[in-house]
Write a protein that holds these residues in place. Structure first.
Motif, PDB file in Angstrom:
ATOM      1  N   ASP B  14       0.821  -1.218   0.000  1.00  0.00           N
ATOM      2  CA  ASP B  14       0.000   0.000   0.000  1.00  0.00           C
ATOM      3  C   ASP B  14       0.850   1.261   0.000  1.00  0.00           C
ATOM      4  OD1 ASP B  14      -2.683  -0.717  -0.076  1.00  0.00           O
ATOM      5  OD2 ASP B  14      -2.624  -1.369   2.030  1.00  0.00           O
ATOM      6  N   LYS B  51       0.202   2.589 -11.048  1.00  0.00           N
ATOM      7  CA  LYS B  51      -0.998   3.044 -11.744  1.00  0.00           C
ATOM      8  C   LYS B  51      -1.688   4.156 -10.939  1.00  0.00           C
ATOM      9  CE  LYS B  51      -3.740   2.411 -15.249  1.00  0.00           C
ATOM     10  NZ  LYS B  51      -4.573   3.503 -14.855  1.00  0.00           N
ATOM     11  N   LYS B  52      -1.797   3.930  -9.631  1.00  0.00           N
ATOM     12  CA  LYS B  52      -2.441   4.931  -8.779  1.00  0.00           C
ATOM     13  C   LYS B  52      -1.701   6.270  -8.817  1.00  0.00           C
ATOM     14  CE  LYS B  52      -4.231   1.961  -5.232  1.00  0.00           C
ATOM     15  NZ  LYS B  52      -3.829   1.412  -3.965  1.00  0.00           N
ATOM     16  N   ASP B  55      -2.255   9.168 -11.477  1.00  0.00           N
ATOM     17  CA  ASP B  55      -3.307  10.175 -11.272  1.00  0.00           C
ATOM     18  C   ASP B  55      -2.723  11.518 -10.869  1.00  0.00           C
ATOM     19  OD1 ASP B  55      -5.175   8.308 -11.775  1.00  0.00           O
ATOM     20  OD2 ASP B  55      -5.926   8.112  -9.716  1.00  0.00           O
TER      21      ASP B  55
END
Ligand SMILES: Cc1cc2nc3c(=O)[nH]c(=O)nc-3n(C[C@H](O)[C@H](O)[C@H](O)COP(=O)(O)OP(=O)(O)OC[C@H]3O[C@@H](n4cnc5c(N)ncnc54)[C@H](O)[C@@H]3O)c2cc1C
Ligand SMILES: Nc1ncnc2c1ncn2[C@@H]1O[C@H](COP(=O)(O)O)[C@@H](O)[C@H]1O
Lengths: 262, 327
Positions: B14, B51-52, B55
């Motif tokens: 995470d 990928k996150k 953003d």
């Protein structure tokens, strides 16, 4: 096991009135009580415990003025074998990087298996000196150490992460470990104990003894230079409840009642 | 074009909040400087995480390597020193977390890049990098400048920069190979395993009302003074770190960065000064009341209500009053 412990003499400010000095770049120190940095107290205790278990020696080192002798004496009273104070006018204005440079010059000529520092100094809160020192000496390091076990040229440590999680690592000796509070219970040092330790060696060294130039220390050798110190503006000031104790108790109770907390 | 790097921090799969906090501040800085904002992600099997991050940045540099699976300051430093020497970013942001504190100082020393740690703000004034930090246990702020350099490293204090909402930028992911310096013989320092101390019998994170005691209590024998108040409220007793260090309360009662993060309806801090490591664990509580005899205690900068008094006078009076109220 030869252990070096780096200790800093710091003002106790948590409960004191802290005022900015005339120069606007430091605090008024006359009213403040100084003592060994809280984290270093644990580091010094750990050093002595290890030495008692494994044999060897403990050397306490500080970069500071003559007043810092009381912190070194405390380490000697705790059981350190010798102490070194590094003092020079040219050190004035040094940041954590320079402090680490100064320490590295002295330590590289001493025999050692372990260097212990505190996780941070309570005055500047940089949490830097130990890790920079390790890099300058070319040895591995671990920070926020809560547990350590040296064995066969290796030290196994528990490094504290956030939220109570720990990671267990192994480092080759010699290594530098920055110690976190709670690793042991630092013993109480009495005035008597300090008196008894007065006979132990306390060496004082200056710039010339350590092989650094004036440019390499003080502000000119530093990464970071203080421009100004000030008492922070209060973004969100608490509403201070005033009055007698019973009045305050009633005010809190009423506030909580309106919020449905009682 | 100048480049501003943000070193993503992640653990056990995470991304950590500090990454988004740095990206928020990083975006603001990169706009002011007209610089590229790039995220640097080191790890193994981190595609999802990468990928996150697209953003929030135009470019996400990924070094994916089995040897970077678990954080190890040594391996990370080898990759970073290579990348920083090659790219010469004007500024690299790292979190002032267990991760950043273990990594940034040695990286900076290896490359002799000026470093400022635990910063609560920063900005360029022309060529000069100015940072703000807190010293003397949160009582004094410092404005400092860094020695002139083509590159700087700054570690940011966690839970200090509010994470902004953004429209996804759809940035690109750029995979870069590990540098040869990340050789197999990283035998200096080795990750063995994570260790999570066993949970205790009380879960303070589930409580609606928390009364927390700090070093102001002075002695273990006084702890019941505050415990009684917690009981009167029907709440739980928690504490700051020194109370656990001294063995006065078990570690599952500790609130803060290295303890629990709590968000009760009421957090009453008694004899706690309010160092950021404590604040980060309780600042999101609905209502915060602090009792401290020092009017300058940093806790009053976070509390909604403050009482500047001796806790030994206020706490018993308040306990009686609450019990009276409850009948
Ligand atoms: C990596 C790291 C992680 C950490 N994690 C945590 C964490 O998770 N949680 C945490 O709490 N800390 C943590 N700390 C420690 C933190 O930096 C502080 O040392 C700690 O929070 C201080 O605790 P305190 O406020 O109880 O004590 P102090 O700072 O000593 O404050 C005591 C307060 O009590 C007040 N007081 C004294 N007597 C009275 C009286 N009679 N009546 C009223 N008030 C009184 C004083 O004015 C003072 O403000 C961490 C530190 C590091 C380096
Ligand atoms: N002046 C100093 N003399 C000796 N050791 C120091 C000094 N300053 C810092 N240290 C050590 O480095 C640790 C971290 O300090 P800092 O990087 O200033 O937060 C402290 O806990 C000490 O062990």
């Amino acid at each position: 096991m030869d252990i070096i412990v780096c200790v800093k003499h710091v003002p106790e400010t948590a409960e004191a009135d802290v005022a900015i000095a005339e120069d606007g770049k430091s605090i008024k120190t006359t009213e403040l009580v100084y003592d060994i940095n809280e984290w270093d107290d644990y580091a010094a205790e750990e050093a002595v415990l290890l030495r008692d278990k494994l044999g060897g020696s403990v050397t306490a080192i500080t970069v500071g003025s003559e007043e810092a002798d009381s912190t070194l004496r405390k380490c000697l009273a705790r059981g350190a074998d010798r102490a070194i104070r590094l003092t020079d006018e040219a050190f004035e204005g040094s940041d954590s990087y320079v402090t680490a440079k100064i320490l590295s010059k002295v330590i590289k000529n001493l025999p050692f298996d372990l260097i212990l520092t505190g996780a941070q100094a309570s005055d500047d809160g940089c949490a830097q000196v130990g890790v920079v020192l390790a890099e300058l000496l070319g040895i591995p390091h671990a920070t926020m150490v809560k547990k350590l076990e040296p064995k066969d040229g290796i030290v196994k440590v528990n490094q504290e992460l956030e939220g109570g999680l720990e990671e267990i690592m192994e480092l080759k000796l010699p290594a530098m470990l920055a110690i976190q509070t709670g690793i042991n219970e630092p013993r109480y040092i009495s005035i008597m104990g300090i008196r008894k330790a007065m006979k132990k060696e306390l060496k004082v060294l200056g710039l010339k003894d350590i092989g650094l130039t004036e440019e390499e220390v003080g502000e000119s050798g530093s990464w970071i230079i203080v421009e100004k110190m000030f008492v922070p503006s209060v973004e969100k000031e608490a509403e201070i409840l005033t009055g007698g104790v019973d009045e305050i108790a009633t005010k809190i109770t009423e506030t909580l009642k309106t919020r449905g907390l009682i | 074009m100048k480049e501003l790097l943000v070193l993503a921090e992640h653990r056990q799969g995470d991304l950590r909040d500090i990454t988004f906090e740095m990206l928020t501040k990083g975006r603001e800085l990169s706009q002011a400087l007209n610089a590229d904002l790039t995220v640097l992600l080191l790890g193994h099997n981190v595609k999802g995480i990468a990928k996150k991050l697209t953003d929030r940045a135009k470019r996400v540099l990924v070094v994916d390597d089995e040897r970077l699976r678990n954080f190890n300051a040594e391996g990370y430093q080898r990759v970073l020193s290579h990348l920083l020497s090659e790219r010469k970013p004007l500024l690299t942001l790292v979190g002032h977390t267990a991760f950043g504190v273990d990594l940034a100082p040695s990286l900076a020393a290896e490359l002799d890049i000026p470093l400022a740690t635990d910063c609560i703000n920063l900005g360029f004034e022309g060529e000069k990098l100015v940072v703000f930090r807190q010293v003397y246990e949160g009582k004094v702020n410092v404005r400092a400048s860094l020695r002139k350099s083509e590159s700087y490293i700054v570690t940011l204090r966690p839970a200090t920069f509010e994470i902004e909402e953004v429209k996804p930028l759809g940035g690109e992911i750029v995979e870069i190979p590990s540098p040869p310096s990340l050789s197999d013989d990283m035998s200096y320092k080795r990750f063995i395993e994570y260790y999570q101390p066993p949970a205790g019998d009380v879960d303070i994170t589930a409580a609606d009302i928390i009364v927390a005691v700090g070093r102001g209590i002075r002695d273990v024998e006084n702890v019941p003074v505050v415990e009684k108040l917690a009981k009167a409220f029907g709440g739980v007793l928690a504490c700051s770190r020194p109370i656990v260090d001294k063995g006065w309360l078990p570690s599952d009662r500790q609130v803060g960065a290295s303890g629990k993060t709590v968000k009760p309806k009421l957090y009453l801090a008694v004899g706690i000064s309010g160092q950021f490591q404590h604040i980060s664990g309780m600042r999101s509580s609905d209502l915060i009341i602090a009792i401290n005899k020092d009017s300058k205690a940093p806790i009053f900068r976070t509390a909604d209500y403050g009482v500047v008094e001796d806790l030994f006078k206020v706490v018993p009076a308040l306990t009686d009053r609450i019990l009276e109220e409850k009948g």
